[in-house]
Design an enzyme around this catalytic site. Structure first.
Site, short mmCIF file in Angstrom:
data_model
loop_
_atom_site.label_atom_id
_atom_site.label_comp_id
_atom_site.label_asym_id
_atom_site.label_seq_id
_atom_site.Cartn_x
_atom_site.Cartn_y
_atom_site.Cartn_z
CG ASN A 76 -0.28 0.43 2.67
OD1 ASN A 76 0.51 -0.43 3.10
ND2 ASN A 76 -0.08 1.93 3.50
CB CYS A 77 1.30 4.32 -1.41
SG CYS A 77 -0.46 4.49 -2.73
CG PHE A 78 -0.82 9.44 1.46
CD1 PHE A 78 -1.61 10.51 1.56
CD2 PHE A 78 -0.34 9.05 2.74
CE1 PHE A 78 -1.83 11.12 1.96
CE2 PHE A 78 -0.29 9.97 3.46
CZ PHE A 78 -1.36 11.21 3.68
CG PHE B 206 2.94 8.03 2.22
CD1 PHE B 206 1.66 6.78 2.88
CD2 PHE B 206 4.04 6.95 1.57
CE1 PHE B 206 1.50 6.07 2.63
CE2 PHE B 206 3.39 5.41 1.53
CZ PHE B 206 2.56 4.88 1.90
NE ARG C 268 -2.51 5.90 -5.80
CZ ARG C 268 -1.54 6.35 -7.30
NH1 ARG C 268 -2.15 4.82 -8.56
NH2 ARG C 268 -2.05 7.49 -7.96
#
Length: 704
Positions: A468-470, A604, A472
């Site tokens: 995962n990212c910020f 992030f 998604r």
């Protein structure tokens, strides 16, 4: 309640597994640096001595940090989910507790009779991870870890409003723990010095209890094994403070060299060692039981029986792992197991009465390294007596077990006419004792969402990897044809889906970290099948922004460059406005400024995205480049921190455009309003590729 005690007992084993190897290392270095054993080779200053002293320092890592190990280790066994995060939370809260204790003692220590500046060994103080604090031993560490686990299990899944999303999960648990530790630290400062005095009296009583105390301890430690409560018996003795400060394990390894050099009887040097003799039944009890099994087996089964029990005997004697034998007694005849507990206590007590003592709680490998090898020169007579008693007890075990097996016709291994009676494991015993339970626990929203997404992604078997990212959830899928439609994902709360062959991105928003934890948990432990997406309705809560004094916000260009609309971006998440409306700029330099006046809500970890809460409550995502999450923060230098108040004149970051391009990424700076459903935006009067400067006003947001 019993299940909780058993689970706690099992969790105690997590940090304990490190002690055996470390104890062996310390024991061997005591031998190899002892001139009485090694001669001139081990004299101080020789290369041999220097090398082994270096090795010795590493061996003390575990013993010098037992409290920290228990604080980190217990949550791994007790937390219901996100165990790694629970361990980190426990460490942070425990160190916060110690800092509070240190400061309170500096200010009020004289009122409770504690001198924080004392370096005396009897001061009741200890350095833990660089902080001088009360020496609460592993008991204090276990109590704090237990509090944090309770907080974690109760509050980790609490869902906060989006504008407080950065404080969800571990941050929320740590925040609660921070404030809770203030009264807890004050209570410890007030109560613990009194308890320390009581503990000293208890230690004196236990040592003076002599043979009776040793027998009672060994019997209870063995007899409570079926209930999983034996950890509550041995832990206070082995790791403190029931019989000696710091516990028998730590005290013995600290004094190995001293005891080895002394000619005084071990019983005088270490009388507390009687409470560390439970390993004797592993070496001398299990072989006697195995002989009884063999003797009472049907002759045609004896050859097969040897193949079954010999590995078990060797494992018990050398490694101290007795599970196959212990749990076989529980299946066949619980009475046999309690006879075993009685004989084990009798064996240890008899040895203690004849002067045998030491750290002998495990198997022969551990016992030899920490007892026989370093102590042999001056204490071999004690060990000769020990083995003489042990061999006699092998015979006693054999006679007693053989008599009982034949008398009551217990179907021990090899006594069945038609088939062999197998050895059993702890898992077998638990399955036999377990009963089905109704799980009526209310599902948390992150678990519901995760279960729905797994189903919509074609099931756990269709998911190769998860990240995962910020905003998604990024996945690699085996078969894209098994995926549900975009509308089905959106129906359960997703903001959209990006598909590129086997690479799939589910756009979730600020809850993605919590959802990712639940996805991992459901894939690993199962249960995702229980979530039927068709029955899940997205529960979107409306936030009340009446507390904001402003009702509109001016958005500015965050960087010098060329203006472009979101629809021109080479990323469907932004071009289709899945996260919200806004604009983008192709930068001509790497100086990034805030696009709005407000507060920094989140940054992030890979530095490619900054969340800003405007004065009117609009949530602004300032995203630096496309797919730059993969660059792990290297092209970015963040100049602000979470909680800072910023304006359009505040420089928030620096971006290395050239390195981004060299990595094959686009450096477009994107500005998106993620809660756009609560705002309307004035028309943007800039044409694509129009040159602009940072600080140029671009658009106004109005609350609906």
């Amino acid at each position: 309640m019993m299940a909780k005690f058993q689970r706690f007992g099992g969790a105690m084993f997590t940090p304990v597994v490190f002690f055996v190897f470390s104890g062996i290392i310390v024991g061997l270095t005591a031998v190899f640096t002892n001139p009485a054993i090694m001669g001139d080779l081990a004299k101080e200053g020789t290369a041999w001595y220097t090398i082994w002293k270096i090795i010795d320092s590493g061996g003390w890592t575990v013993f010098n940090n037992m409290e920290v190990l228990f604080v980190i280790g217990l949550p791994l066994g007790l937390a219901n989910k996100a165990k790694e995060r629970a361990s980190l939370e426990a460490f942070v809260v425990y160190m916060t507790f110690n800092y509070f204790v240190n400061q309170i003692l500096q200010m009020f220590g004289k009122n409770v009779g504690v001198n924080i500046n004392s370096d005396s060994a009897t001061s009741g103080l200890k350095m833990i991870a660089g902080v001088k604090t009360l020496d609460t031993g592993v008991i204090g560490a276990i109590l704090i870890a237990g509090i944090v686990v309770w907080l974690h299990n109760r509050y980790f899944d609490v869902r906060l409003p989006d504008w407080l999303g950065v404080f969800q999960g571990s941050a929320f648990v740590a925040m609660i723990g921070f404030f809770l530790m203030i009264p807890v630290a004050a209570l410890f400062v007030w109560v613990w010095p009194v308890l320390q005095h009581g503990i000293l009296q208890m230690q004196y009583f236990m040592v003076k209890s002599g043979n009776f105390g040793v027998f009672t301890y060994i019997f209870l430690e063995k007899a409570l094994l079926p209930l999983g409560l034996h950890h509550f018996i041995y832990a206070p003795f082995q790791y403190g403070p029931a019989v000696i400060e710091g516990g028998t394990t730590l005290y013995w390894v600290k004094h190995i060299s001293q005891f080895a050099a002394s000619t005084k009887p071990l019983i005088q040097l270490f009388p507390e060692g009687g409470f560390a003799m439970q390993g004797m039944s592993n070496i001398f009890g299990i072989p006697g039981i195995a002989l009884a099994f063999y003797s009472t087996a049907i002759p045609k089964n004896r050859k097969k029986l040897l193949a079954l029990i010999v590995p078990g005997v060797l494992t018990a004697a050398f490694a101290g792992i007795t599970e196959p034998f212990d749990y076989t007694f529980l299946f066949i005849a619980p009475a046999l197991f309690f006879v075993h507990a009685f004989l084990a206590a009798s064996l240890a007590t008899t040895m203690y009465a004849f002067g045998v003592t030491g750290d002998m709680s495990a198997g022969l490998i551990d016992i030899a390294a920490k007892n026989y090898i370093p102590m042999w020169a001056n204490h071999w007579q004690t060990y000769a007596i020990q083995w003489a008693i042990g061999i006699i007890f092998i015979g006693i075990y054999f006679v007693v077990f053989r008599f009982l097996i034949l008398k009551f016709d217990f179907k021990t291994p090899g006594r069945s006419d038609d088939e062999m009676v197998n050895m059993f494991t702890k898992d077998d015993y638990k399955k036999k004792k377990s009963h089905s339970q109704n799980d009526n626990e209310k599902r948390n929203p992150f678990e519901v969402a995760a279960g729905a997404y797994i189903n919509l992604l074609g099931g756990a078997s269709n998911i190769q990897s998860v990240n995962n990212c910020f905003t998604r959830l990024r996945l690699t899928i085996s078969n894209p044809e098994l995926l549900a439609t975009d509308n089905q994902f959106i129906a359960v709360g997703a903001k959209g889906v990006v598909r590129n062959k086997n690479a799939v991105q589910v756009i979730i928003g600020p809850d993605v970290t919590n959802v990712r934890e639940e996805v991992d948990n459901l894939i690993e432990n199962g249960g995702w099948e229980d979530f039927n997406p068709s029955k899940i309705v997205s529960d979107q809560q409306e936030e009340n922004y009446s507390s904001y004094t402003a009702t509109e916000a001016q958005l500015f260009a965050p960087v010098d460059g060329l203006f472009i609309g979101l629809d021109q971006l080479n990323d469907e998440v932004f071009s289709k406005k899945m996260l919200g409306d806004g604009f983008a700029i192709k930068p001509t330099n790497g100086n990034i400024y805030s696009s709005v006046e407000g507060v920094v809500e989140s940054i992030f970890p890979t530095k490619h995205a900054i969340g800003i809460k405007s004065n009117c409550g609009a949530e602004i995502l300032l995203h630096l480049g496309l797919d730059t999450v993969e660059l792990e923060g290297k092209p970015f230098n963040i100049l602000i921190k979470e909680g800072d108040h910023i304006t359009e004149k505040t420089k928030v970051a620096e971006m290395d455009i050239d390195s981004i391009k060299k990595a094959g990424k686009e450096p477009d700076v994107i500005n998106v309003i993620t809660n756009m459903d609560q705002y309307k935006m004035s028309a943007i009067k800039k044409e694509n590729n129009t040159e602009i400067k940072h600080g140029d006003p671009l658009v106004v947001l109005y609350q609906k």
